[in-house]
Design a protein around this motif. Structure first.
Motif, PDB file in Angstrom:
ATOM      1  N   GLU A  18      15.308   4.730  -9.159  1.00  0.00           N
ATOM      2  CA  GLU A  18      16.307   5.209  -8.265  1.00  0.00           C
ATOM      3  C   GLU A  18      17.212   6.375  -8.135  1.00  0.00           C
ATOM      4  O   GLU A  18      17.357   7.300  -7.590  1.00  0.00           O
ATOM      5  CB  GLU A  18      16.804   3.828  -7.573  1.00  0.00           C
ATOM      6  N   MET A  19      17.996   6.395  -9.394  1.00  0.00           N
ATOM      7  CA  MET A  19      19.150   7.191  -9.764  1.00  0.00           C
ATOM      8  C   MET A  19      18.388   8.706 -10.141  1.00  0.00           C
ATOM      9  O   MET A  19      18.857   9.845  -9.378  1.00  0.00           O
ATOM     10  CB  MET A  19      19.548   6.803 -11.203  1.00  0.00           C
ATOM     11  N   LEU A  20      17.218   8.556 -10.697  1.00  0.00           N
ATOM     12  CA  LEU A  20      16.633   9.758 -10.889  1.00  0.00           C
ATOM     13  C   LEU A  20      16.065  10.570  -9.663  1.00  0.00           C
ATOM     14  O   LEU A  20      15.977  11.784  -9.309  1.00  0.00           O
ATOM     15  CB  LEU A  20      15.573   9.776 -11.995  1.00  0.00           C
ATOM     16  N   VAL A  21      15.457   9.675  -8.614  1.00  0.00           N
ATOM     17  CA  VAL A  21      15.042  10.062  -7.506  1.00  0.00           C
ATOM     18  C   VAL A  21      16.048  10.743  -6.521  1.00  0.00           C
ATOM     19  O   VAL A  21      15.830  11.676  -5.922  1.00  0.00           O
ATOM     20  CB  VAL A  21      14.251   9.018  -6.732  1.00  0.00           C
ATOM     21  N   MET A  22      17.321   9.990  -6.448  1.00  0.00           N
ATOM     22  CA  MET A  22      18.367  10.588  -5.711  1.00  0.00           C
ATOM     23  C   MET A  22      19.263  11.750  -6.460  1.00  0.00           C
ATOM     24  O   MET A  22      20.129  12.163  -5.830  1.00  0.00           O
ATOM     25  CB  MET A  22      19.288   9.158  -5.451  1.00  0.00           C
ATOM     26  N   GLY A  23      19.235  11.663  -7.743  1.00  0.00           N
ATOM     27  CA  GLY A  23      20.091  12.522  -8.445  1.00  0.00           C
ATOM     28  C   GLY A  23      21.376  11.850  -8.619  1.00  0.00           C
ATOM     29  O   GLY A  23      22.498  12.748  -8.669  1.00  0.00           O
ATOM     30  N   ASP A  24      21.419  10.554  -8.670  1.00  0.00           N
ATOM     31  CA  ASP A  24      22.836   9.853  -8.616  1.00  0.00           C
ATOM     32  C   ASP A  24      23.162   9.656 -10.234  1.00  0.00           C
ATOM     33  O   ASP A  24      22.564   9.056 -10.759  1.00  0.00           O
ATOM     34  CB  ASP A  24      22.527   8.592  -7.969  1.00  0.00           C
ATOM     35  N   GLN A  25      24.151  10.462 -10.542  1.00  0.00           N
ATOM     36  CA  GLN A  25      24.907  10.405 -11.936  1.00  0.00           C
ATOM     37  C   GLN A  25      23.960  10.941 -12.984  1.00  0.00           C
ATOM     38  O   GLN A  25      24.231  10.800 -14.070  1.00  0.00           O
ATOM     39  CB  GLN A  25      25.133   8.957 -12.182  1.00  0.00           C
ATOM     40  N   VAL A  26      22.781  11.430 -12.694  1.00  0.00           N
ATOM     41  CA  VAL A  26      21.893  12.046 -13.380  1.00  0.00           C
ATOM     42  C   VAL A  26      21.141  13.257 -13.020  1.00  0.00           C
ATOM     43  O   VAL A  26      21.249  13.260 -11.715  1.00  0.00           O
ATOM     44  CB  VAL A  26      20.669  11.048 -13.948  1.00  0.00           C
ATOM     45  N   THR A  27      20.580  14.137 -13.525  1.00  0.00           N
ATOM     46  CA  THR A  27      19.984  15.255 -13.145  1.00  0.00           C
ATOM     47  C   THR A  27      18.577  14.822 -12.242  1.00  0.00           C
ATOM     48  O   THR A  27      17.937  14.076 -12.768  1.00  0.00           O
ATOM     49  CB  THR A  27      19.375  16.132 -14.265  1.00  0.00           C
ATOM     50  N   LYS A  28      18.419  15.307 -11.160  1.00  0.00           N
ATOM     51  CA  LYS A  28      17.609  14.784 -10.043  1.00  0.00           C
ATOM     52  C   LYS A  28      15.998  15.172 -11.105  1.00  0.00           C
ATOM     53  O   LYS A  28      15.720  16.243 -11.230  1.00  0.00           O
ATOM     54  CB  LYS A  28      17.686  15.418  -8.926  1.00  0.00           C
ATOM     55  N   ASP A  29      15.265  14.017 -11.016  1.00  0.00           N
ATOM     56  CA  ASP A  29      14.059  14.204 -11.355  1.00  0.00           C
ATOM     57  C   ASP A  29      12.831  13.497 -10.759  1.00  0.00           C
ATOM     58  O   ASP A  29      12.804  12.222 -11.052  1.00  0.00           O
ATOM     59  CB  ASP A  29      13.868  13.931 -13.112  1.00  0.00           C
ATOM     60  N   VAL A  30      12.462  13.722  -9.664  1.00  0.00           N
ATOM     61  CA  VAL A  30      11.509  12.988  -8.588  1.00  0.00           C
ATOM     62  C   VAL A  30      10.265  12.120  -9.434  1.00  0.00           C
ATOM     63  O   VAL A  30      10.038  11.133  -9.419  1.00  0.00           O
ATOM     64  CB  VAL A  30      11.272  13.655  -7.269  1.00  0.00           C
ATOM     65  N   PRO A  31       9.590  13.475 -10.156  1.00  0.00           N
ATOM     66  CA  PRO A  31       8.275  12.766 -10.798  1.00  0.00           C
ATOM     67  C   PRO A  31       8.670  11.673 -11.795  1.00  0.00           C
ATOM     68  O   PRO A  31       7.835  10.529 -11.997  1.00  0.00           O
ATOM     69  CB  PRO A  31       7.760  14.012 -11.402  1.00  0.00           C
ATOM     70  N   LYS A  32       9.625  11.951 -12.627  1.00  0.00           N
ATOM     71  CA  LYS A  32       9.978  10.736 -13.712  1.00  0.00           C
ATOM     72  C   LYS A  32      10.663   9.655 -13.140  1.00  0.00           C
ATOM     73  O   LYS A  32      10.369   8.558 -13.466  1.00  0.00           O
ATOM     74  CB  LYS A  32      11.388  11.261 -14.629  1.00  0.00           C
TER      75      LYS A  32
END
Length: 220
Positions: A65-79
């Motif tokens: 969820e964090m990766l999809v949203m770019g929340d506190q991490v660099t956004k990476d939808v595929p990952k």
């Protein structure tokens, strides 16, 4: 532009995923609240990542969820999607719901109503009321690749409402069916809703038994 769903009556019916509260920026080590709703917490991002790498499915869902949203991490939808899919395959219900919402809305992925139904169904059977509601909407919407089914759609809305989902979809569909003199569908939907409730209860009981059987026994 996304088509209007359900007899042109239900507007903005999709329920947004419930996401944990944002971390307090004033904390040097922000508490990362799990997006799973299970009360799991990790003290920092490396700890969450380590838990996900070790196969903790709640952590996979949270990090995805964090990766999809770019929340506190660099956004990476595929990952992020890959982690959510891994968690969903392990029956992590919130991950399944999130994927259903993404494929329903075409958010970060190509819209795919069939995949949305499959993921919503998985989460709905696990007791996620928002998934039950959105599943009902899709059955009523006649989206591409989905055959409209008033009985199944209203049945899932009835179940969702009973389990606390927000939205007035059930009431609007009932009203429309009454106005068009199709009360028989309402009766059929109520019967189907009762069947779904029994199926959910049986699934819940089976999951509880499996969890109990897999739990370690104490030694005297």
């Amino acid at each position: 532009m996304k088509p209007v769903l359900v007899l042109s009556l239900l507007l903005a019916v999709s329920v947004s995923p419930i996401i944990g509260a944002p971390a307090d920026e004033a904390n040097s080590k922000p508490e990362l609240l799990s997006r799973t709703g299970g009360g799991k917490t990790w003290s920092d991002l490396p700890e969450l990542q380590k838990a996900a790498e070790s196969g903790n499915h709640d952590a996979e869902a949270a990090l995805g969820e964090m990766l999809v949203m770019g929340d506190q991490v660099t956004k990476d939808v595929p990952k992020g999607v890959a982690l959510l899919e891994k968690a969903a395959k392990a029956n992590q219900a919130t991950a399944a719901f999130r994927l259903g919402k993404m494929y329903d809305d075409g958010d970060g992925v190509a819209p795919d109503p069939s995949k949305a139904v499959a993921y919503y169904m998985q989460a709905a059977k696990a007791g996620v009321s928002a998934a039950q509601y959105n599943l009902g909407v899709l059955y009523l919407s006649a989206r591409e690749g989905i055959k409209r089914d008033y009985k199944e759609g209203l049945a899932w809305l009835i179940v969702a409402t009973k389990h606390g989902a927000s939205g007035d979809g059930e009431a609007k569909v009932r009203e429309r069916l009454k106005k068009t003199r199709r009360e028989a569908i309402i009766a059929q939907s109520e019967q189907r809703a009762a069947e779904i409730e029994k199926e959910l209860a049986a699934t819940s009981g089976s999951n509880a038994q499996n969890a109990s059987e897999s739990a370690p026994t104490s030694r005297k």
